[in-house]
Design an enzyme around this catalytic site. Structure first.
Site, short mmCIF file in Angstrom:
data_model
loop_
_atom_site.label_atom_id
_atom_site.label_comp_id
_atom_site.label_asym_id
_atom_site.label_seq_id
_atom_site.Cartn_x
_atom_site.Cartn_y
_atom_site.Cartn_z
N ASP A 187 99.77 116.47 14.58
CA ASP A 187 99.19 115.64 13.52
C ASP A 187 97.71 115.37 13.80
OD1 ASP A 187 100.05 114.06 15.72
OD2 ASP A 187 99.91 112.24 14.51
N GLU A 221 101.42 111.20 17.01
CA GLU A 221 100.55 110.66 18.05
C GLU A 221 99.39 109.89 17.45
OE1 GLU A 221 97.54 110.13 21.08
OE2 GLU A 221 97.29 111.24 19.21
#
Length: 377
Positions: free
Chosen positions: A68, A133
């Protein structure tokens, strides 16, 4: 075009704004499957995670990272398509170029090259990938680690590809991180007209001496391997927006970044004692974002330093600075954790980029690390 650069571009072209994976893990999973890895997709909530394992014996070295990325903001401010993976003047541009899709590509290519040269390594290799994250980090690596712990699976060494480098590739290794402890203080007052303060209670005025005391504290932290405790006020809010109204409530958000000593419990106790000494009617809610961790030595650290020295000719500095990372979920299991990635100068910025040549160099370092840890002896 190198294999690492080509894969980095393919990953950047997968829009994966947190918590969306954008197809990155499927792309990486295809290559892992071709190498003989056993894939286990683990989806929790809206988050995609991938646990991939090759081998059955120890030691187990795991490459960990996130697919991400943070939002691009206004794409019109960028000089190129944020997800176009354009190359200009020797730099690869795009969201995730530095943080950390290029490092994921380097990990994959390093693993492919190592296994081609050493198909029967002296241990096992794993990949732990998450799309959580950059976001809340509640359904990502922490959930994967809980799953592995419940099955009795243990990681010996973990290399995280966060962008650790500063002025040049490999000049800094993250061997740990400070913990993160956040507080939200709610101070109650009595709303009223500014012309009649005797009929109201201004929570800003009441809490101001306590706020000054909090900001003036030396919060400690004398571990030479860590920066000292950092205390910062991040948000203050009160009022209705009208200039003639005394607010009825004050909200304050603040954060500690702290080493193992004094630790979260001691910081909470000192903070709450200062609140009790003040005149404001307040309460506090705590959020522990992560405990501090550090790898002070061990085989992984020595192998990473040697790989950086041999490939790049650099003697890396050891650091515990910066924000939090998913290492805070992995280190408590007993794994040795080191972070080594690309330069961090442009991360989370407009026109995020990384030198093309350093992607290949990072792949060389990762391959050298695998050879040192798992090469047949």
């Amino acid at each position: 075009m190198s294999a690492a650069l080509e894969l980095a571009q393919a990953l950047i072209r997968c829009p994966s704004v947190t918590p969306d994976d954008g197809g990155c893990q499927a792309l990486l999973g295809q290559r892992l499957t071709a190498l003989g890895f056993r894939l286990e997709p683990l989806r929790f909530g809206e988050v995609d995670n991938l646990w991939a394992l090759r081998g059955d014996g120890g030691p187990l070295i795991v490459f960990a990272g996130h697919t991400d990325v943070v939002p691009v903001g206004d794409p019109g401010v960028w000089s190129c398509d944020p997800f176009g993976a354009h190359i200009r003047d020797g730099l690869l541009y795009g969201r995730g170029a530095a943080d950390m899709k290029s490092a994921l590509a380097a990990m994959m290519v390093a693993c492919e090259r190592f296994l081609a040269a050493c198909p029967h390594p002296a241990g096992s290799i794993g990949f732990l990938l998450t799309s959580d994250e950059e976001g809340d980090a509640v359904d990502g690596t922490v959930r994967v680690m809980q799953t592995l712990a419940a099955r009795g699976e243990r990681i010996d060494y973990c290399l995280i590809g966060e962008p650790s480098s500063d002025q040049r590739l490999g000049d800094t290794l993250r061997i740990g991180r400070r913990g993160s402890l956040s507080a939200r203080v709610r101070v109650q007052g009595i709303q009223g007209h500014v012309a009649y303060p005797e009929k109201a209670l201004n929570p800003i005025h009441a809490f101001a001496p306590t706020l000054a005391a909090l900001c003036g504290q030396n919060w400690g932290g004398d571990d030479p391997a860590f920066p000292p405790v950092s205390f910062q006020i991040s948000n203050i809010h009160a009022g209705t927006g009208a200039g003639n109204v005394i607010p009825g409530e004050l909200l304050i958000d603040c954060n500690f970044r702290f080493p193992p000593q004094p630790g979260a419990a001691a910081l909470k106790a000192r903070f709450e004692a200062l609140l009790d000494q003040g005149s404001g009617n307040c309460d506090v809610q705590w959020t522990l974002g992560g405990e501090p961790f550090i790898t002070r030595g061990g085989r992984l650290l020595e192998a990473v330093k040697a790989a950086v020295r041999d490939v790049l000719g650099v003697q890396p500095a050891l650091s515990t600075g910066g924000g939090t990372s998913d290492g805070r979920f992995i280190a408590p299991t007993g794994a040795e954790v080191i972070e080594l990635g690309l330069r961090n100068a442009s991360i989370h910025k407009v026109d995020e980029c990384t030198p093309v040549a350093e992607i290949d160099q990072l792949a060389d370092v990762y391959e050298a690390l695998l050879t040192r840890l798992l090469g047949n002896r």
